[in-house]
Scaffold this active site. Structure first.
Site, mmCIF file in Angstrom:
data_model
loop_
_atom_site.group_PDB
_atom_site.id
_atom_site.type_symbol
_atom_site.label_atom_id
_atom_site.label_comp_id
_atom_site.label_asym_id
_atom_site.label_seq_id
_atom_site.Cartn_x
_atom_site.Cartn_y
_atom_site.Cartn_z
ATOM 1 N N LYS A 1 0.820 -1.206 0.000
ATOM 2 C CA LYS A 1 0.000 0.000 0.000
ATOM 3 C C LYS A 1 0.862 1.267 0.000
ATOM 4 C CE LYS A 1 -3.750 -2.331 2.470
ATOM 5 N NZ LYS A 1 -4.554 -2.315 3.722
ATOM 6 N N TYR B 1 -12.424 -2.816 -3.578
ATOM 7 C CA TYR B 1 -13.022 -2.869 -2.242
ATOM 8 C C TYR B 1 -14.545 -2.951 -2.291
ATOM 9 C CZ TYR B 1 -8.459 -1.751 -0.213
ATOM 10 O OH TYR B 1 -7.144 -1.781 0.177
ATOM 11 N N PHE C 1 -16.234 3.130 6.819
ATOM 12 C CA PHE C 1 -14.801 3.381 6.621
ATOM 13 C C PHE C 1 -14.376 3.386 5.150
ATOM 14 C CE2 PHE C 1 -15.363 -1.191 7.357
ATOM 15 C CZ PHE C 1 -14.736 -1.730 6.237
ATOM 16 N N ARG D 1 -1.029 -14.356 3.486
ATOM 17 C CA ARG D 1 -1.851 -13.881 4.605
ATOM 18 C C ARG D 1 -1.159 -14.145 5.952
ATOM 19 N NH1 ARG D 1 -6.271 -10.627 3.574
ATOM 20 N NH2 ARG D 1 -7.258 -11.456 5.440
ATOM 21 N N THR E 1 -4.903 -7.849 10.601
ATOM 22 C CA THR E 1 -5.153 -6.500 10.084
ATOM 23 C C THR E 1 -4.714 -5.418 11.063
ATOM 24 O OG1 THR E 1 -7.023 -7.348 8.819
ATOM 25 C CG2 THR E 1 -6.940 -4.983 9.142
ATOM 26 N N ARG F 1 3.072 -6.991 9.416
ATOM 27 C CA ARG F 1 2.372 -5.969 10.199
ATOM 28 C C ARG F 1 2.855 -5.935 11.649
ATOM 29 N NH1 ARG F 1 -3.300 -7.593 7.480
ATOM 30 N NH2 ARG F 1 -3.270 -6.138 5.724
ATOM 31 N N ASN G 1 -1.763 -0.164 7.206
ATOM 32 C CA ASN G 1 -1.165 -1.404 7.675
ATOM 33 C C ASN G 1 -0.307 -2.102 6.615
ATOM 34 O OD1 ASN G 1 -3.116 -2.517 6.020
ATOM 35 N ND2 ASN G 1 -4.412 -3.193 7.703
ATOM 36 N N HIS H 1 -1.886 -5.556 1.453
ATOM 37 C CA HIS H 1 -3.140 -6.268 1.190
ATOM 38 C C HIS H 1 -2.760 -7.578 0.524
ATOM 39 C CE1 HIS H 1 -7.070 -7.385 -0.414
ATOM 40 N NE2 HIS H 1 -6.410 -7.700 -1.506
ATOM 41 N N GLU I 1 -9.144 -10.502 -8.018
ATOM 42 C CA GLU I 1 -8.220 -9.375 -7.904
ATOM 43 C C GLU I 1 -7.145 -9.405 -8.986
ATOM 44 O OE1 GLU I 1 -6.983 -9.767 -3.829
ATOM 45 O OE2 GLU I 1 -8.802 -8.777 -3.089
#
Length: 138
Positions: free
Chosen positions: A9, A49, A57, A86, A92, A103, A113, A116, A127
């Protein structure tokens, strides 16, 4: 071979952590098969998203992911690459992420964070098709 989408990100790019993040995944045995530094537009971010439509949010999430370039990549590896990514990412919320995860070691904020990763084979396929349509056909 399994494939999954990874996004480093904007905060990861801004903080110079892309190499660290990709390196961790490569050391796990995954490899990048496509990658592009890209400033996401609002339309693409909204499609990405879509499952968060209507949530309070969403606007903040869209503003964050579109504020500056992100590294969008397809990662490949044996078995369920999405599950490996993951696990390496951690939960998260960085405050609850295990030490040793991306993270847990590097992120400090729930919103910003760093990464993704697709959360399953179906989302990985969706995706990858969104960000790398040419790979979707291979």
């Amino acid at each position: 071979m399994g494939r999954t989408l990874l996004i480093c990100k904007p905060d990861a790019v801004e903080r110079g952590l892309v190499g660290e993040i990709v390196g961790r995944l490569e050391r796990k045995g995954l490899r990048l098969i496509a990658a592009e530094l890209r400033k996401l537009d609002r339309q693409t971010a909204e499609r990405h998203y879509a499952e968060h439509a209507g949530k309070p949010f969403l606007d903040d999430l869209i503003a964050f992911i579109t504020r500056s370039p992100a590294l969008v990549a397809v990662v490949e590896g044996p078995g369920e690459a999405w599950a490996v990514v993951r696990l390496a990412m951690g939960t998260t919320d960085p405050a609850k992420a295990q030490p040793g995860t991306i993270r847990g070691d590097l992120a400090i904020d729930m919103t910003e964070n760093l990464v993704h990763g697709s959360d399953g084979p179906e989302s990985a396929a969706r995706e990858i098709a969104l960000f790398f349509p040419v790979l979707d056909r291979s």
